[in-house]
Design a protein around this motif. Structure first.
Motif, PDB file in Angstrom:
ATOM      1  N   GLY A 223       1.032  -1.348  -0.116  1.00  0.00           N
ATOM      2  CA  GLY A 223       0.082  -0.153   0.207  1.00  0.00           C
ATOM      3  C   GLY A 223       1.393   1.414   0.271  1.00  0.00           C
ATOM      4  N   ILE A 224       1.894   1.063   0.459  1.00  0.00           N
ATOM      5  CA  ILE A 224       2.842   2.399   1.060  1.00  0.00           C
ATOM      6  C   ILE A 224       3.373   2.720  -0.424  1.00  0.00           C
ATOM      7  CG2 ILE A 224       5.236   3.483   1.905  1.00  0.00           C
ATOM      8  CD1 ILE A 224       3.631   1.876   4.342  1.00  0.00           C
ATOM      9  N   PHE A 227       0.625   4.315  -3.126  1.00  0.00           N
ATOM     10  CA  PHE A 227       0.097   5.525  -2.490  1.00  0.00           C
ATOM     11  C   PHE A 227       1.447   6.499  -2.745  1.00  0.00           C
ATOM     12  CE2 PHE A 227      -3.446   3.685  -0.247  1.00  0.00           C
ATOM     13  CZ  PHE A 227      -4.194   4.845  -0.306  1.00  0.00           C
ATOM     14  N   SER A 228       2.887   5.918  -2.562  1.00  0.00           N
ATOM     15  CA  SER A 228       3.438   6.401  -3.080  1.00  0.00           C
ATOM     16  C   SER A 228       3.879   6.811  -4.494  1.00  0.00           C
ATOM     17  CB  SER A 228       5.063   6.316  -2.368  1.00  0.00           C
ATOM     18  OG  SER A 228       6.686   7.055  -2.919  1.00  0.00           O
ATOM     19  N   THR A 229       4.134   6.096  -5.500  1.00  0.00           N
ATOM     20  CA  THR A 229       3.783   6.333  -7.306  1.00  0.00           C
ATOM     21  C   THR A 229       2.696   6.496  -7.553  1.00  0.00           C
ATOM     22  OG1 THR A 229       3.042   3.872  -7.193  1.00  0.00           O
ATOM     23  CG2 THR A 229       5.725   4.479  -7.445  1.00  0.00           C
ATOM     24  N   ILE A 231       1.007   9.219  -6.421  1.00  0.00           N
ATOM     25  CA  ILE A 231       0.723  10.290  -5.705  1.00  0.00           C
ATOM     26  C   ILE A 231       1.210  10.633  -7.163  1.00  0.00           C
ATOM     27  CG2 ILE A 231       2.248  12.257  -4.424  1.00  0.00           C
ATOM     28  CD1 ILE A 231       0.710   9.849  -2.208  1.00  0.00           C
ATOM     29  N   ALA A 232       3.008  10.375  -7.481  1.00  0.00           N
ATOM     30  CA  ALA A 232       3.686  10.834  -8.686  1.00  0.00           C
ATOM     31  C   ALA A 232       2.961  10.758 -10.053  1.00  0.00           C
ATOM     32  CB  ALA A 232       5.059  10.250  -8.092  1.00  0.00           C
ATOM     33  N   SER A 233       2.870   9.740  -9.765  1.00  0.00           N
ATOM     34  CA  SER A 233       2.009   9.731 -11.600  1.00  0.00           C
ATOM     35  C   SER A 233       0.717  10.376 -12.015  1.00  0.00           C
ATOM     36  CB  SER A 233       1.503   8.079 -11.728  1.00  0.00           C
ATOM     37  OG  SER A 233       0.447   7.335 -11.249  1.00  0.00           O
ATOM     38  N   LEU A 234       0.395  10.655 -10.524  1.00  0.00           N
ATOM     39  CA  LEU A 234      -1.040  11.498 -11.315  1.00  0.00           C
ATOM     40  C   LEU A 234      -0.840  12.998 -11.002  1.00  0.00           C
ATOM     41  CD1 LEU A 234      -4.192  11.997 -10.795  1.00  0.00           C
ATOM     42  CD2 LEU A 234      -3.201  12.270  -8.316  1.00  0.00           C
ATOM     43  N   ARG A 235       0.561  13.390 -10.094  1.00  0.00           N
ATOM     44  CA  ARG A 235       1.279  14.793 -10.572  1.00  0.00           C
ATOM     45  C   ARG A 235       1.761  14.853 -12.089  1.00  0.00           C
ATOM     46  NH1 ARG A 235       2.367  19.352  -8.619  1.00  0.00           N
ATOM     47  NH2 ARG A 235       1.353  19.407  -6.190  1.00  0.00           N
ATOM     48  N   SER A 236       1.927  13.287 -11.914  1.00  0.00           N
ATOM     49  CA  SER A 236       3.099  13.818 -13.226  1.00  0.00           C
ATOM     50  C   SER A 236       2.082  14.101 -14.833  1.00  0.00           C
ATOM     51  CB  SER A 236       4.364  12.576 -13.788  1.00  0.00           C
ATOM     52  OG  SER A 236       3.988  12.281 -14.871  1.00  0.00           O
TER      53      SER A 236
ATOM     54  N   TYR B 134       6.175  10.339   2.101  1.00  0.00           N
ATOM     55  CA  TYR B 134       5.895   9.901   0.832  1.00  0.00           C
ATOM     56  C   TYR B 134       4.472   8.979   0.734  1.00  0.00           C
ATOM     57  CZ  TYR B 134       8.545   6.415   3.212  1.00  0.00           C
ATOM     58  OH  TYR B 134       8.573   5.058   4.416  1.00  0.00           O
ATOM     59  N   THR B 135       4.013   8.876   1.177  1.00  0.00           N
ATOM     60  CA  THR B 135       2.763   8.035   1.376  1.00  0.00           C
ATOM     61  C   THR B 135       1.563   9.086   1.295  1.00  0.00           C
ATOM     62  OG1 THR B 135       4.222   6.006   2.431  1.00  0.00           O
ATOM     63  CG2 THR B 135       1.791   6.393   2.103  1.00  0.00           C
ATOM     64  N   TYR B 141       2.036  14.657  -2.270  1.00  0.00           N
ATOM     65  CA  TYR B 141       0.906  15.528  -3.600  1.00  0.00           C
ATOM     66  C   TYR B 141       1.746  16.926  -3.760  1.00  0.00           C
ATOM     67  CZ  TYR B 141      -1.848  16.308  -7.528  1.00  0.00           C
ATOM     68  OH  TYR B 141      -1.882  16.930  -8.777  1.00  0.00           O
ATOM     69  N   ALA B 230       9.309   6.575 -13.663  1.00  0.00           N
ATOM     70  CA  ALA B 230       7.637   6.618 -13.488  1.00  0.00           C
ATOM     71  C   ALA B 230       6.255   6.887 -13.093  1.00  0.00           C
ATOM     72  CB  ALA B 230       7.803   4.960 -11.598  1.00  0.00           C
ATOM     73  N   PHE B 232       8.364  10.776 -10.840  1.00  0.00           N
ATOM     74  CA  PHE B 232       8.617  11.101 -10.303  1.00  0.00           C
ATOM     75  C   PHE B 232       9.842  12.419 -10.901  1.00  0.00           C
ATOM     76  CE2 PHE B 232       8.050   7.751  -7.172  1.00  0.00           C
ATOM     77  CZ  PHE B 232       7.709   8.286  -6.128  1.00  0.00           C
ATOM     78  N   LYS B 234       8.954  13.825 -13.844  1.00  0.00           N
ATOM     79  CA  LYS B 234       7.501  14.916 -14.030  1.00  0.00           C
ATOM     80  C   LYS B 234       8.165  15.700 -12.824  1.00  0.00           C
ATOM     81  CE  LYS B 234       5.822  14.946 -18.179  1.00  0.00           C
ATOM     82  NZ  LYS B 234       4.366  14.848 -18.899  1.00  0.00           N
ATOM     83  N   VAL B 235       7.443  15.560 -11.709  1.00  0.00           N
ATOM     84  CA  VAL B 235       7.072  16.013 -10.503  1.00  0.00           C
ATOM     85  C   VAL B 235       8.309  16.879 -10.020  1.00  0.00           C
ATOM     86  CG1 VAL B 235       6.814  15.714  -7.928  1.00  0.00           C
ATOM     87  CG2 VAL B 235       6.123  14.042  -9.212  1.00  0.00           C
ATOM     88  N   GLN B 238       7.832  19.542 -11.909  1.00  0.00           N
ATOM     89  CA  GLN B 238       6.816  20.577 -11.819  1.00  0.00           C
ATOM     90  C   GLN B 238       7.505  21.772 -11.020  1.00  0.00           C
ATOM     91  OE1 GLN B 238       2.866  18.926 -11.486  1.00  0.00           O
ATOM     92  NE2 GLN B 238       3.695  17.592 -12.627  1.00  0.00           N
TER      93      GLN B 238
END
Lengths: 695, 401
Positions: A223-224, A227-229, A231-236, B134-135, B141, B230, B232, B234-235, B238
């Motif tokens: 889960g950790i 969520f971590s990846t 969050i990044a892919s959503l922003r990306s 990070y979680t 975000y 994957a 990061f 692109k993050v 930004q």
């Protein structure tokens, strides 16, 4: 709305949903109390179980959001609580509940289905399942997101919850949203009854004591990581501009750590947050309401036009022509495709080949369908066969003399009834119109490339054009699933003016020493789909300069813009078509900004300049729109809003160019314009139309 | 304000922080206990004088949880009146303990205190204690969180450090560490870790590879490219939109290695010298900790050093030796460039790229290492700094007395 009936023989209760074609407001107190009563009836009798089913096509679909925008947050909290209770009661009533899905099940309908203990659908690609409103930033409100994630696992649920992916019945069965498929619609009720009579469970998995989320809890190592990846892919993917998906992810993270009852409350908090977020209303205003109004308006134009379009002639098999041929063939229209020589025409047809082939490999279409579609495109020799076409469209290079020559030939060859269309981004209407013999049956379209990926098409007419010509053109656009925007006669090519302002501002920034990456990234951060430099590449310098030279637009462009174009010309970087422009376009990789730009345009600014770049790009487009939309009817502004989004890539969450101004307030707009005008010149002066929209 | 003096500094050797490392079999508290014994014996210390033990530790779960500092004092046989506190400031934890201890002494609230840190990365996996950093969407975000390796690559991209630049620095770190090892320069502080029978388990830093070459490192694949792709990268863009892409140059060979180890620094007032006859080795001139931009995360040592220098009334030129934690090669290159200092003054006996980075302990270890070398070269002023996760920097300036 809802009906209760009892199958006396088998002692099974049936609750039928029937909204008579209108989306229902589930927050309405009358609706809620009816639901409560029916449920109480079903629970309190001696029935063995409950079947939820639909009596009409869209009964299991969307909530009426329009009315919800008028609710206060407190009202939303109370009403959603009542609805949440109804669904919770359904799943904890002690009787087995089965959702018999005989129609598409979307949004609130899916929430009901997920609150049942078992879901049966029929095997059809027509039956859609999902939460489409998440696209607008409207989240599930009665535990639907929680139930989905708890049923199929967080990872599997994310495409449906963050990206509003819609599943067909078969796909839904594969991922586990649906528990059983039956071959035919008519088998569903029997299957549902059979399931109940088999004395199944009447408890949701998440109400079992040792329940664990499939694939891992939120705070498990999986889960950790997830969520971590995510969050990044959503922003990306969204450049931080999708408030709805962000709220959804927060909701999932926080609520899935708790038992259902508390979790559903958290989910509702985020539903209310997202529904009342200004972006949500803006998206609804433009992408739902605006589109609806545009579709309705188009239909009014062609309400009297009978008959369908069967055959279309296309001159010019370049990117627009090829893409148009594909859209026609896909929509069942026969195409005659013609270019200078057979080779070029074949190349244009090949475009359809390639698109279809990819779909064939991905199992999206069958072999037969593939052949059927491709065979609709025929390569024409000369104008042979064009006399049988209802519509002929020329999509040749943006050059007045070339277009005039073709129009001349066409109008003498085709029958007077044939509607002749020029596709152009901005060439002068009259100059072209004068080339055709019968100006009544001639008009101009502006399709956006690639057509299959866009929804809008601009149509320009004038008072010489007959009603039936316009009607037929609109029919055609509708047939290939485009939404036509018939522009007021005085303002043809609205979106091109916006795009031009946008491209120009991007080029100016580059010339002033802002790094190319900063310009493109700032555009994405502002919410634009494509950066201004990518947009120039897409047009290609040849098309662009050709349009500018042949119109009065040339007077409007700045020196910096011309200087950038000159430099790019001399560097041989003419655009995407030739594989190199501001970007390099390698065949197998994604486009990349050319390293050569650093030499051509030495950068002097850094990342702290991003806010000003964003502001300049946004405001340049808004000002262009205000200057261009000289139509005095306040009532028409929404058309400009939707055109700016669908045609010029203006950020959808702003609600469009004019909505943007009202959203940020008049003072902000005037002040920003004044500041920019002082530093960057009169192109940032507050336009006159501003007074109209500001009142 | 009173002065805070360093009376002694000890450390364990650094073991490879993986199950094949020598210290994997040693519970972290034992590392601290043996150092507490060593401090007592080396200084003939009356442990009744110790007023607190502060330990830095990042991964406070399982056997590193429940305030390991208090339990270590008790287990080492220090009197029951000795308390303990465990803190977490990511990579700065070990130096933060020293600074806090110094602050206690300077303010006159404590006369003698032991500060340091411990981390067994082989037994408590990095990241095992989780964190909203990070979680949690509401934190990560808007925070534009990216993993540290991507942040280090971001520094390299922004400041133009090539793969060759960072690899060359990594090789230098190994060469310097190997030379220092051969010359016995670490022996002053190292306390070998022993087993219950008194057998030595490890007596030297385990990770140093003198044979490392630029050519050898060139074969390693960038470690953070996949995670960058994957999403990061692109993050990062930004937050730093002037970049069109991130160049991934860091890998296991030019980043700090996972390690096990502990370190302690004994700090006290001038009165302690009078009372016990102990001789102070150095005094703490100043210290500073700052927050910095959290996405790039690792640029904090520059502002924290400037702040500490200003507070001490010193300029960069006054400092004889620098210890800049080698979390990633680019961090050190960036620091030298921004502070305009020559490589001859920086990490002269190698750093965490060669020696490893037992997170909670590193700061205290490095400070001891700095003091040893100032004494070895008979120099006066030393500056120790670390970049810190989440966007922070920490600096301590010491002066020999």
């Amino acid at each position: 709305m809802f009906k209760y009936s009892l199958d006396i023989k088998d002692q099974v209760a049936v609750i039928s949903f029937d909204h008579q074609g209108k989306p229902l407001n589930y927050f309405d107190s009358e609706t809620l109390s009816l639901l409560e009563q029916i449920l109480a009836l079903a629970i309190n009798t001696e029935d063995k179980g409950i079947i939820l089913t639909s009596l009409s096509q869209n009964a299991f679909t969307t909530q009426n959001y329009e009315v919800l925008f008028k609710y206060t947050k407190e009202q939303l909290w109370e009403s959603s609580k009542a609805l949440q209770k109804v669904l919770r009661k359904l799943e904890t009533c002690g009787k087995p509940v089965v959702a018999a899905l005989n129609a598409s099940t979307l949004g609130i309908g899916l929430e009901f289905a997920l609150a049942a203990h078992y879901r049966i659908a029929y095997d059809s690609s027509q039956l859609q399942i999902g939460f489409p409103d998440i696209q607008l930033g409207i989240l599930p409100l009665a535990g639907g997101a929680n139930r989905l994630a708890r049923k199929i696992g967080i990872t599997a649920s994310l495409p449906y919850l963050l990206e509003a992916q819609i599943a067909t019945a078969v796909e839904a069965k594969e991922v586990g949203i649906i528990d059983q498929l039956v071959p035919d619609k008519t088998d569903i009720l029997a299957a549902a009854k059979a399931w109940i009579l088999n004395q199944p469970t009447s408890m949701q998995p998440w109400d079992h004591k040792n329940y664990k989320i499939p694939g891992g809890e939120v705070l498990s190592p999986q889960g950790i990581q997830l969520f971590s990846t995510t969050i990044a892919s959503l922003r990306s993917k969204t450049w931080g501009n999708n408030e709805g998906a962000y709220a959804m992810l927060r909701s999932l993270y926080e609520s899935l750590q708790m038992p259902p009852d508390r979790a559903f409350d958290v989910e509702r908090r985020y539903f209310i947050y997202s529904l009342t977020h200004p972006n949500t209303y803006n998206l609804y205003h433009s992408l739902v309401k605006g589109k609806e109004k545009l579709v309705k308006l188009a239909s009014q134009y062609c309400s009297k036009e009978k008959g369908s379009i069967k055959q279309v002639g296309i001159i010019g098999a370049g990117s627009i022509g090829a893409s148009l041929a594909y859209c026609c063939a896909k929509a069942g229209i026969k195409v005659l495709l013609q270019d200078l020589n057979k080779e070029l025409s074949e190349k244009g047809r090949n475009y359809t080949h390639e698109l279809l082939y990819r779909q064939l490999i991905a199992n999206k279409i069958s072999q037969e369908k593939y052949l059927e579609i491709i065979q609709r495109i025929e390569i024409a020799e000369g104008y042979k066969g064009f006399e049988n076409c209802e519509i002929v469209i020329e999509t040749v290079f943006e050059e007045v003399s070339l277009k005039r020559q073709i129009l001349k030939e066409l109008s003498s060859f085709c029958s007077p009834q044939t509607v002749i269309i020029s596709n152009t981004a901005a060439l002068t209407y009259l100059e072209l119109q004068q080339a055709v013999i019968n100006s009544q049956s001639y008009l101009i379209t502006h399709f956006f490339s690639p057509i299959e990926q866009t929804t809008l098409v601009e149509i320009a007419t004038n008072d010489q054009v007959s009603n039936s010509t316009l009607a037929r053109a609109i029919k055609f656009c509708q047939a290939i699933e485009k939404i036509p925007l018939v522009l007021p006669t005085a303002i043809p090519f609205f979106t091109f003016h916006l795009l031009l302002a946008y491209m120009q501002e991007g080029a100016c920034l580059l010339e002033e020493g802002f790094p190319a990456a900063l310009i493109e990234n700032a555009a994405h951060l502002a919410g634009f789909e494509n950066g201004p430099l990518a947009t120039i590449d897409k047009f290609g310098l040849e098309q662009l300069t050709s349009i500018l030279k042949q119109t009065t637009l040339n007077q409007a462009v700045t020196e910096s813009f011309n200087s950038v174009i000159e430099k790019m010309y001399s560097a041989g970087r003419l655009g995407k078509k030739l594989g190199k422009g501001f970007y390099d376009y390698p065949e197998t990789e994604l486009p990349k900004l050319s390293p050569e730009l650093k030499k051509l345009f030495p950068a002097t600014q850094n990342s702290s300049a991003a806010p000003i770049v964003k502001q300049r790009l946004l405001l340049s487009v808004v000002i262009a729109a205000l200057n261009r939309w000289n139509n005095q009817e306040k009532d028409s502004l929404w058309q400009a809003d939707i055109a700016s989004i669908l045609g010029a890539g203006f950020p959808a969450f702003t609600g469009g160019v004019f909505n943007f101004v009202s959203r940020y307030g008049n003072n902000y707009f005037i002040e920003s314009c004044n500041n920019l005008q002082q530093t960057y010149g009169n192109r940032f002066a507050v336009p006159q139309l501003f007074n109209l929209i500001s009142n | 304000m009173r002065e805070a003096y360093i009376y002694d500094a000890v450390r364990t050797p650094r073991g490879r922080g993986k199950p094949d490392g020598a210290l994997y079999e040693v519970p972290p508290i034992q590392l601290v206990v043996q150092l507490l014994h060593a401090l007592r014996e080396r200084n003939n210390l009356d442990t009744n004088l110790v007023e607190d033990i502060i330990l830095g530790c990042l991964t406070q779960i399982n056997e590193q949880a429940s305030d390991i500092a208090k339990l270590a004092g008790q287990t080492a046989g220090y009197p029951v009146n000795v308390p303990g506190v465990t803190l977490d400031r990511f990579c700065a934890s070990g130096l933060e303990s020293v600074n806090m201890a110094a602050a206690y002494v300077m303010s006159g609230q404590i006369d003698l205190i032991i500060a340091g840190g411990v981390e067994s990365m082989s037994r408590a996996r990095l990241g095992a204690n989780g964190g909203s950093w990070y979680t949690e969407p509401a934190v990560a975000y808007p925070g534009h969180y990216i993993p540290q390796g991507v942040a280090a690559d971001l520094i390299a991209t922004l400041y133009g450090y090539s793969r060759k630049d960072v690899d060359e620095y990594a090789v230098l770190s190994h060469q310097r560490a190997a030379a220092a090892q051969r010359a016995g320069k670490y022996n002053k502080s190292i306390v070998p870790v022993k087993d219950v029978n008194g057998f030595t388990i490890l007596d030297h830093d385990e990770l140093v590879r003198p044979e490392t070459t630029v050519e050898g490192l060139a074969k390693l694949k960038p470690a953070f490219e996949a995670v960058g792709k994957a999403g990061f990268d692109k993050v990062a863009l930004q937050r730093y939109p002037e970049l069109d892409e991130i160049h991934h140059v860091h890998h296991a060979g030019n980043s700090s290695g996972l390690a096990d180890g502990a370190a302690l620094v004994m700090i006290g007032s001038a009165q302690i010298a009078e009372k016990t006859g102990l001789k102070p080795r150095a005094k703490i001139r100043s210290f500073a900790v700052v927050g910095s931009e959290p996405t790039i995360m690792l640029t904090g040592p520059v502002p924290s050093s400037r702040k500490a220098l200003e507070r001490a009334g010193l300029s960069v030129e006054n400092i004889d030796l620098f210890e800049v934690n080698e979390a990633f090669a680019a961090v050190v290159l960036y620091y030298m460039q921004e502070m305009n200092i020559p490589i001859e003054k920086v990490n002269v006996n190698g750093g965490a790229i060669a020696l490893g980075h037992p997170i909670g302990a590193t700061g205290a270890m490095t400070l001891g290492k700095l003091l040893d070398e100032l004494e070895e070269r008979n120099l006066q002023l030393g500056l120790c700094t670390l970049c810190v996760g989440g966007g922070m920097g920490i600096t301590t300036i010491i002066e020999r007395v």
